[in-house]
Design a protein around this motif. Sequence first.
Motif, short mmCIF file in Angstrom:
data_model
loop_
_atom_site.label_atom_id
_atom_site.label_comp_id
_atom_site.label_asym_id
_atom_site.label_seq_id
_atom_site.Cartn_x
_atom_site.Cartn_y
_atom_site.Cartn_z
N MET A 1 17.62 0.54 -57.11
CA MET A 1 17.97 1.38 -55.98
C MET A 1 19.32 2.06 -56.21
O MET A 1 19.49 3.25 -55.95
N LEU A 2 20.25 1.29 -56.73
CA LEU A 2 21.57 1.86 -57.04
C LEU A 2 21.45 3.00 -58.02
O LEU A 2 22.03 4.08 -57.85
N GLN A 3 20.68 2.73 -59.06
CA GLN A 3 20.52 3.71 -60.12
C GLN A 3 19.89 5.00 -59.57
O GLN A 3 20.37 6.09 -59.81
N LEU A 4 18.84 4.84 -58.80
CA LEU A 4 18.15 6.00 -58.25
C LEU A 4 19.06 6.76 -57.30
O LEU A 4 19.14 7.99 -57.34
N GLN A 5 19.77 6.01 -56.45
CA GLN A 5 20.65 6.67 -55.49
C GLN A 5 21.73 7.47 -56.20
O GLN A 5 22.02 8.61 -55.84
N ALA A 6 22.30 6.86 -57.25
CA ALA A 6 23.34 7.57 -57.99
C ALA A 6 22.78 8.85 -58.57
O ALA A 6 23.40 9.91 -58.51
N GLY A 7 21.57 8.74 -59.13
CA GLY A 7 20.95 9.91 -59.76
C GLY A 7 20.68 11.00 -58.73
O GLY A 7 20.91 12.18 -58.98
N LEU A 8 20.16 10.58 -57.59
CA LEU A 8 19.83 11.57 -56.56
C LEU A 8 21.09 12.25 -56.05
O LEU A 8 21.13 13.45 -55.84
N ARG A 9 22.12 11.44 -55.88
CA ARG A 9 23.38 11.99 -55.39
C ARG A 9 23.87 13.05 -56.36
O ARG A 9 24.24 14.16 -55.98
N ALA A 10 23.82 12.71 -57.67
CA ALA A 10 24.31 13.65 -58.67
C ALA A 10 23.51 14.95 -58.64
O ALA A 10 24.02 16.02 -58.94
N ARG A 11 22.25 14.85 -58.29
CA ARG A 11 21.43 16.05 -58.24
C ARG A 11 21.54 16.78 -56.91
O ARG A 11 20.93 17.83 -56.74
N GLY A 12 22.24 16.14 -55.96
CA GLY A 12 22.32 16.73 -54.64
C GLY A 12 21.02 16.63 -53.87
O GLY A 12 20.74 17.42 -52.98
N GLU A 13 20.22 15.64 -54.21
CA GLU A 13 18.95 15.44 -53.51
C GLU A 13 19.17 14.55 -52.29
O GLU A 13 19.96 13.60 -52.35
N ARG A 14 18.44 14.84 -51.22
CA ARG A 14 18.66 14.05 -50.02
C ARG A 14 17.59 12.99 -49.80
O ARG A 14 17.60 12.28 -48.80
N VAL A 15 16.66 12.91 -50.71
CA VAL A 15 15.59 11.91 -50.57
C VAL A 15 16.18 10.50 -50.57
O VAL A 15 16.89 10.14 -51.50
N PRO A 16 15.90 9.70 -49.53
CA PRO A 16 16.48 8.36 -49.50
C PRO A 16 15.71 7.38 -50.40
O PRO A 16 14.55 7.59 -50.70
N VAL A 17 16.42 6.34 -50.82
CA VAL A 17 15.79 5.26 -51.57
C VAL A 17 15.75 4.05 -50.66
O VAL A 17 16.78 3.62 -50.15
N LEU A 18 14.58 3.52 -50.42
CA LEU A 18 14.44 2.43 -49.48
C LEU A 18 13.86 1.20 -50.16
O LEU A 18 13.03 1.31 -51.07
N HIS A 19 14.30 0.05 -49.70
CA HIS A 19 13.66 -1.19 -50.13
C HIS A 19 12.35 -1.30 -49.39
O HIS A 19 12.26 -0.93 -48.21
N LEU A 20 11.35 -1.82 -50.05
CA LEU A 20 10.03 -1.90 -49.43
C LEU A 20 10.09 -2.64 -48.09
O LEU A 20 9.40 -2.29 -47.13
N ILE A 21 10.96 -3.66 -48.04
CA ILE A 21 11.06 -4.43 -46.81
C ILE A 21 11.66 -3.61 -45.67
O ILE A 21 11.31 -3.76 -44.51
N GLU A 22 12.55 -2.69 -46.04
CA GLU A 22 13.10 -1.79 -45.01
C GLU A 22 11.99 -0.95 -44.41
O GLU A 22 11.97 -0.70 -43.20
N VAL A 23 11.11 -0.48 -45.28
CA VAL A 23 10.02 0.35 -44.80
C VAL A 23 9.15 -0.45 -43.84
O VAL A 23 8.80 0.00 -42.76
N LEU A 24 8.85 -1.67 -44.26
CA LEU A 24 8.03 -2.53 -43.42
C LEU A 24 8.73 -2.81 -42.09
O LEU A 24 8.13 -2.80 -41.02
N ASP A 25 10.02 -3.04 -42.20
CA ASP A 25 10.82 -3.33 -41.00
C ASP A 25 10.77 -2.16 -40.03
O ASP A 25 10.61 -2.31 -38.83
N ARG A 26 10.87 -0.95 -40.58
CA ARG A 26 10.80 0.23 -39.71
C ARG A 26 9.44 0.33 -39.06
O ARG A 26 9.33 0.74 -37.90
N ALA A 27 8.42 -0.03 -39.82
CA ALA A 27 7.07 0.03 -39.26
C ALA A 27 6.95 -0.96 -38.11
O ALA A 27 6.34 -0.67 -37.09
N TYR A 28 7.57 -2.13 -38.29
CA TYR A 28 7.53 -3.10 -37.20
C TYR A 28 8.29 -2.58 -36.00
O TYR A 28 7.89 -2.78 -34.86
N ALA A 29 9.37 -1.87 -36.29
CA ALA A 29 10.16 -1.32 -35.18
C ALA A 29 9.31 -0.34 -34.38
O ALA A 29 9.50 -0.18 -33.17
N ALA A 30 8.37 0.27 -35.05
CA ALA A 30 7.51 1.24 -34.37
C ALA A 30 6.31 0.58 -33.72
O ALA A 30 5.55 1.22 -33.00
#
Lengths: 486, 433, 448
Positions: C406-435
């Motif tokens: 995740m660190l590696q991807l985030q660093a790369g995206l930042r360098a490219r100026g990309e706004r796509v977030p990098v999420l841990h799978l559990i975060e995604v699941l957690d958000r789904a539960y929140a919904a």
Amino acid sequence: MDRQALRERLLRIVGPDGIIDDPDELLVYEYDASDEVFAGHHRPDITVLPRTAEQVQEIVNLANEFGIPVTPRGAGTGLAGAALAVRGGILLVMTRMNRVLEINERDGYAIVEPGVINLELSQLTQPRGYFFAPDPASQRACTIGGNVANNSGGPHCLKYGVTSNHILGLEVVLPSGERIWTGGPAPESPGVDLTGVLVGSEGTLGIVTKVMVRLTRLPEAVNVLLAAFPDLESASQATSAIIAAGILPAALEMMDQLTIKAVEAAFHAGYPEDAGAVLLIELDGLAEIVAESAERVAELCRQCGATEVRVARTPRERELLWLGRKSAFGAMGRLSPNYYLVDTTVPRTKLPPTMRTVEELSREYRLRIANVFHAGDGNLHPLILFDRLVPGEIERVLRCTTDILQYCVDVGGTLSGEHGIGFEKRDYMTLIFTTDDLCAMAGLKRSFDPRELFNPDKVFPSGFSCGEVNALRQQALAQRLGIEFV
Amino acid sequence: MSEQAVFQQALEHIARLGEQREPARYELDGRRPQLAVAPPSVAALQEIVAVASQAGLATVPWGGGTQMGLGNLPRAFDLALDLRKLNSIVQYEPDDLTVAVQAGCTLGELSAKLGAHGQMLPVDCPTPDRTTIGGLVATGLSGPRRYGYGALRDLLIGISVVLPNGQLSRGGGMVVKNVSGYDMMRLHYAALGSLGVIVQLNFKVIPKPRSERTVVAAYRRLADAAEGALRIRFSQLVPTAIVLLDGRAARVVGLNLQGWVAALRCEGPPVAVQRQADRIGEAVRPAAERLDVLEGGASERLWAEISGAIAAAPLDRAIRVRIGQNPSELPQLAEEIDRACTGLAVERSRWLDIGSGLCYTALASEREADLRLAWERLARLGLHATLLSAPPAVKVDTDVFGREPAGLAVMRALKETFDPTGILNPGRFVGWL
Amino acid sequence: MAVAEVRPVLHGFRGQEIPDFDVIRSCVHCGFCLPVCPTYRVTGRERSSPRGRIWLMKSIAEGRLDLFDPLFEEEMTLCLDCRACEAVCPSGVRYGEILEASRAQLVQHRPQTVKERFLRFLGFQVLLGDLRRFRAANRLLRLYQRSGLRALARRSGLLRLLGMEHADRLMPEINDRFVVADGSFYPATGERRGRVALFVGCVMGTSYAHVHEATIRVLTRNGFDVALIDGQGCCGALHVHSGDPESGRRLARRNIDALDSPYIDAVIVNAAGCSAVLKEYPHLLRDDHDYAERARAFSAKVRDVIEFLVERGLSAQPGPLPMTVTYQEPCHLAHAQRITRQPRALLEAIPELRLVEMAESALCCGSAGIYNLLRPEMASTLLERKLDNALATGAEAIVSANPGCMLQLQAGLRARGERVPVLHLIEVLDRAYAAAPATRPAEALAAD
Ligand SMILES: Cc1cc2nc3c(=O)[nH]c(=O)nc-3n(C[C@H](O)[C@H](O)[C@H](O)COP(=O)(O)OP(=O)(O)OC[C@H]3O[C@@H](n4cnc5c(N)ncnc54)[C@H](O)[C@@H]3O)c2cc1C
Ligand SMILES: Cc1cc2nc3c(=O)[nH]c(=O)nc-3n(C[C@H](O)[C@H](O)[C@H](O)COP(=O)(O)OP(=O)(O)OC[C@H]3O[C@@H](n4cnc5c(N)ncnc54)[C@H](O)[C@@H]3O)c2cc1C
Ligand code: SF4
Ligand code: SF4
């Protein structure tokens, strides 16, 4: 050979990144997938990694100028030592030429560079409804160029035919340095079928720089059956019965008990462990035919004594049944530190006695032998398990191999069904071919490569030469007839 | 010894080695040989060929003589080598689906034997009682069924050839999967007997389909016919042959239809064949003027007719040309052929083998000059073009194999290696080899 | 047939941690692993392939290559230890094991370069050896990031001098909150199905504290009590992978002591790198009289959270999450633990979420522990390739399951100026539960 000069010239062709001549690094080019005990270590003088057909051509011209051998190499998954630079010289690694240049969906072909990996081509064409039919067990690693050179087979070749049937044309660099396209998308181009001759020539006649492959339409329906039998004999009978009934499965594979046990231990594919043998049968084609044939096959298996017949209903179940088969060689690696794979074909009806003989030889030489093979076309793969550090084992493996091959040849079989002769099996060639047969093959080689620059010391038995045979034959003829020919 | 004396002595010696035949019955492009002989054994053949090679006798292997139209005008013709006495079925293993047969065996004889076990070689032939297996392989012509079953070359698993030096050379074997040594089968397949005399061929054979049907659809326009045929080719349906015929071509093979005709062949178990024919029928029906389905014998006869119509039998006042092209571009090629014929007094018929990617055309004319001109134009079309058959006058000074193939240098080297004195079918093969 | 001489002579490797010759020779050089090896795919040279590397090891063992040959050191460090090769190897060659032993050989016998020593010191001994010190250092780093110090260091060229430029670029933005293994306990919310211990780790506990929080919410929601047992520490992965098994063993013993409790059903890990190494403790401690057996029992309880959830099934239905994601396989999940089906199963369990597979999803992103610090060029080549593949899917988020990736991807995206977030799978699941309709408001988890 002026190494420095050669290096300089090569450098100009492929650049520093395309050359490897550090002796230590060359260590990793002294093997392929053949067992080193039998094939030995052979370090090339220099390894070159071209990126274009033009570069290959220039390299061949250079080899001609310097009079040094060139050995082409794909992924080095060959099992016969065919990609080893036995006489040193240039090892030409083709893996960087790995672009898919064209996929023609309308006419069902693709043009690829030789370094493209077999499975990747099928994966690429599958969404478009096509696949590349030859599927050697090594398909996730081996290159199309290697498939062409070895005329590789695979489970699905029972129905679809081996590589040769799927190659429409080739761009090759010939030993003369000439670069030509043979064949093409339309069949029957006039002249000698150079494409057909080059396929299976193990890199000894030409270096393939582009391949035009036939793409096969994905079948409408697929069905996979697993049948368990008490022994190899009944499984072999079922094999014959299916074929005799006029059913042509896409694949018909057999595994013996040792293999089943090993596969189960390693992968839990769900094979019946108490079975003496299992058959894995894939049927494909039109939905109606597949359904009908599947019933018929199941019935035939039961008639031949199958204790259980399972049908995979979903793609996932199918995958699982195949997983065991596809990983079988590997599972052997877990049973023993070394294995020697004998690749031979016998007429299908000779399978039962051949299996019995293999079993007897296994006992006689005190070597465990596992069997997992393409039963549908009689192509067996006895895997002799051994440990090269145990004194005397290697000699026993050698003698056992020779006995198996000799038996297969005696019942009308042959030396290799799909892995090739290469370096390792070349001395067995005299088991099936006479000097005259070999001389004709040598004539073919000479016509392409009079200086023996391409992949020397392969296919032909060591020390083979037929120069004198011809002269003697002519003298004898003249004497007998009393005619003095001019 | 003078050259002439050697020549005579060799002929005399050869005459003793086999049964003599009447040379007049071995006419080739208007020439007759000095001697025609049928060797009774492979050993005799070996000696004959060795002597012929040493003495430089121009030798033409001869099977049924049905396809002698294919080939360039011979440079010389001294000896016809009739192979029909080498006609035994050496080994037939029905359970293995393999057969080994001598080259002089006719397709008819072999088919009868295979048929008794419900097996076959998937080739159609109008003259099965004359066509020899050796001739089939040497010419390498295979009909539209190659789409479903592959060319004969794909079924060839072993070969024995007598080379000009008298050696018997074998390749392959009697097993269906074999990569031991070079593929000598493919070396000799379609080499027109220019590198050696084929004496034995081993095949894998195919279970004979239990039934067959042919969907015949007639269209007013080529574009519609082609669209339907290509759609089937692109689908998951598995016909064994797909051919388009123009009106005249259709009449030649006994179909009395106008416009363009699509013929699609289905073979297999009865139920499957019926369903497939139905599905094909449905798919091609919309634009069709008329749709027929031929069953069993009628279907079989149609395809034998088609094979006969596109073969390389010797012809008078007509030529036959085969052009290779991508299947999807064959319709365009058919139109190009039309354009090539404008201004010439020729009648043309066209068969488009959509399955394989080959177009056959037959042109008839009273004027040889027009035929010659037509060939010269056709020779430039498609990916490759071959003059399958023509009167000798049309063949003068042209290579009937069309454009110079890539790799001719290697082919020449092969010829020089295997036939150093150039006695086998001299000048008849590609590039006048 | 020529039979090569049998060569049982073994030398070349010496001292401690000698790579097991039986493992080395279990490689039958079939080449199956070549196409999955990231370094081979980039260089196309056999030496940079698993098969080549094993052959080099073998050549050393057989005395045909010198242990000090620069080629060997180069390859042993260029290898990402991503173990993609191991996952596809039909012969079951335990590559990770012999690689780590080979690295240990190098550490033992080779004088270290300044850069490496610096990193080793800073990274392993000082920071990871002691979590309290790690957290303190993290606070300092936060200060460093916020204050002008960072700019100063960057400008002064100090980082370049230390070869630390990449390290700086990769440095995670440090979370304000830490999750600490302080003995706290979170009871199951639904029907109780069991009790688990959460492995807190180092990076996850600090930079990714929110992922821990999400993990706890998802687990409790699914009926598990979650305990943050104290006394646990760093998993030791980085030490083991870079040829320092001794430190690894020290950490392993500590974790076993802390977490080996009869009152828990499983030790849950949400960093693939950690779960992989925790499962390898039996090998690490194989020669340790007191711990060998305990390590086996301990490792049998270790589960990556993704594996665990799929193993036990979700008892609570996640809510809809209408978004398109792509999944990036962490090497240590997919290859070292062969967990490839489960992450997809979890994502597919979320209504309205669409998973678009990226090309080469199993090819390493170049992070590989501290690899991106040691081999920045190869790491960034692989990163760019990974980002190209990921972004080509058009996904709104890249999902992964390992902090390093995740660190590696985030660093790369930042360098490219990309706004796509990098999420841990559990975060995604957690958000789904929140919904999910029945969700209680997420409880604030005590930080620090
Ligand atoms: C575990 C395992 C399972 C296998 N299963 C099968 C199987 O089921 N069926 C089967 O047929 N084989 C099988 N093989 C053998 C092998 O994978 C095949 O022969 C494969 O086609 C070799 O491809 P390669 O790219 O590795 O070629 P290499 O091994 O590198 O070379 C093989 C030959 O091809 C030549 N060559 C390579 N590239 C070119 C080129 N561009 N131009 C000219 N010559 C070239 C080489 O000189 C050499 O003679 C298996 C091998 C292994 C290790
Ligand atoms: C387009 C097309 C499609 C065809 N499709 C089919 C088909 O599907 N099925 C089918 O049965 N037939 C088919 N034929 C016909 C088939 O090719 C001929 O019937 C066959 O080749 C002729 O055999 P023959 O014995 O009469 O040969 P001949 O006419 O006697 O000889 C033909 C040539 O082969 C050489 N030759 C003959 N025997 C030997 C030998 N033993 N060794 C070396 N050279 C030899 C001769 O020198 C001569 O040059 C097709 C023909 C064409 C043009
Ligand atoms: S896949 Fe395994 S056995 Fe094959 S070369 Fe790689 S490591 Fe060796
Ligand atoms: S661990 Fe990864 S980088 Fe290292 S050899 Fe294996 S696949 Fe290649």
